[in-house]
Design an enzyme around this catalytic site. Sequence first.
Site, PDB file in Angstrom:
ATOM      1  CG  ASP A  77      -2.276   0.552   0.986  1.00 44.46           C
ATOM      2  OD1 ASP A  77      -2.342   1.783   0.802  1.00 44.46           O
ATOM      3  OD2 ASP A  77      -3.267  -0.186   0.986  1.00 44.46           O
ATOM      4  CG  HIS A 128      -5.340   3.531   1.234  1.00 46.16           C
ATOM      5  ND1 HIS A 128      -5.037   2.202   0.978  1.00 46.16           N
ATOM      6  CD2 HIS A 128      -6.615   3.720   0.810  1.00 46.16           C
ATOM      7  CE1 HIS A 128      -6.079   1.625   0.418  1.00 46.16           C
ATOM      8  NE2 HIS A 128      -7.057   2.509   0.303  1.00 46.16           N
ATOM      9  CB  SER A 172      -9.313   0.334   0.158  1.00 40.12           C
ATOM     10  OG  SER A 172      -8.746   0.497  -1.113  1.00 40.12           O
TER      11      SER A 172
END
Length: 564
Positions: free
Chosen positions: A135, A196, A386
């Site tokens: 990520d 994220h 996600s």
Amino acid sequence: MAGLPVSPVEKVIVTYKATAAEARSNTAAAGDATAKGSETGESLAFERRLSGGAALVDLGGETSKKDLTEVMNAFRGDPSVASVEPDIRAYAMAVTPDDTEYAKQWDLFEATGGMNVPGAWDKTTGSGVTVAVIDTGYATHSDVAGNVVSGYDFISSSADARDGNGRDNNAKDEGDWNATDGECGAGSKASNSSWHGTHVAGTVAATTNNTKGVAGIAYNAKIQPVRVLGKCGGSSADIADAITWASGGSVPGVPANATPAKVINLSLGGSSATCPSVYQNAINGAVSRGTTVVVAAGNSNANASGFTPANCANIINVASTSREGNRSFYSNFGTSVDVAAPGGETRRATDTPGTVTTPENGILSTLNSGTTTQSAENYKPYQGTSMAAPHIAGLAALLESAKPALTPADIESAIKANARALPGTCTGGCGTGIADATKTVNAVTTTTPGGATFTNAADVTISDNATVSSTIAVSGRSGNASAALKVAVDIKHTWRGDLVVDLVAPDGTVRNLKASSSSDSADNVVATYTVDASSEVANGVWKLQVRDVASGDTGYIDSWSLTF
């Protein structure tokens, strides 16, 4: 032990001295129980011999404390008895986490849209498993730090990496912000850093029962941050190398991974009509090394077949559901989706993009408050596939920890087979339903007496007007198969009426599971068939045979299993 229920004692365990007849003879033990019953006025009965040689004696129902004392004193007064003790009850010791924000994590425990995680913690919490989060990297957070192991920065462009040196052994999230509209191509918008990867990491394995923040799904697993997303996203070449390295494979110029991951989470993707070979080769390599690869389906409210790596083989493709148990309005869908998990909705489809109207319906996890570079740690709700994918990655870690012999195919099959139907709606297809953590963990850790399940989750393409098959080699069984053999089938195929599905026994005997139908235009064959296979020897190679009798629609065998 405060808070445990107090159950009445219904049986006692009597250990006789080795020289006593009751220690060797069930008849003698039964006679002694009857005699002690007459002595105390209770209805005592010898039930069975325990593994250590002691006798289990039934008290004939619930017994008062006074009566129990009298019975135990009667046995204690017998010189042939070494010891006597009540047969007490034990209870699962997993308790509601004391993390301060746990009550807001509906995605873990709510009956409607949650993933039924707490019950799984009675058996497994992810110990011994590393989950690679491929990520944006990792923004330091005290609620995750205790579970983080060394990762790597695979961003080869120093400008995109924002650390001045491209690839290195520091997976720190340097921020994925964009200063101006169009900076990352036509249609791109200026944005702050998302942090994220840290949000994903918290869902998988935030430290739990630490009176702080949120609880992780596999809270004793380790997180390995692998950085591939920086300014303007990340390249498929870098992502493929990251998949290889994270799973223990060799990448030129990069030191070997000292702690290879058994699970990889890919909450990322891009548009592509097919899976690029660089992705597929890396994924195949990871799976061959025993690593389960979990991928987000995508957030375009479109068919996942047009997005990658969601359209690659040998992955678990995850759609997102809302707190109400519907497919999230943004979630991709389609026959390539394997299963769904909570991804939340922090706004409605009709709201202005970027607004947050229902934060309580998002997925709360660890984050950072910095707009561009890292600042103070915090917690925020996000929505997206996600957020759904790490729920499945966390579940995969629980399964791997509970039963390390499971293969990636076994893990995928177990998750899909034990999902529950969406309580809401899913236009377009959300796989087998919402994953159920407790049911799945129980399924892989509980063996039905005399029973066993054998699975093949390798994809087999079904071409027009052709017959294909997938095999399962059964061994270790004795005698014949069951009269109620369960054949669970998951076939992804548009216009399922084109398909004829047969089970072929090791001796070549064919049993039809599904006939073709010109009027059945629905998608996919997801069913469990019961077959009387009692005339067949269980051991041998069984075959699922699928014949496409028409043209114009194609698909593949996703997985199937035999339960004896």
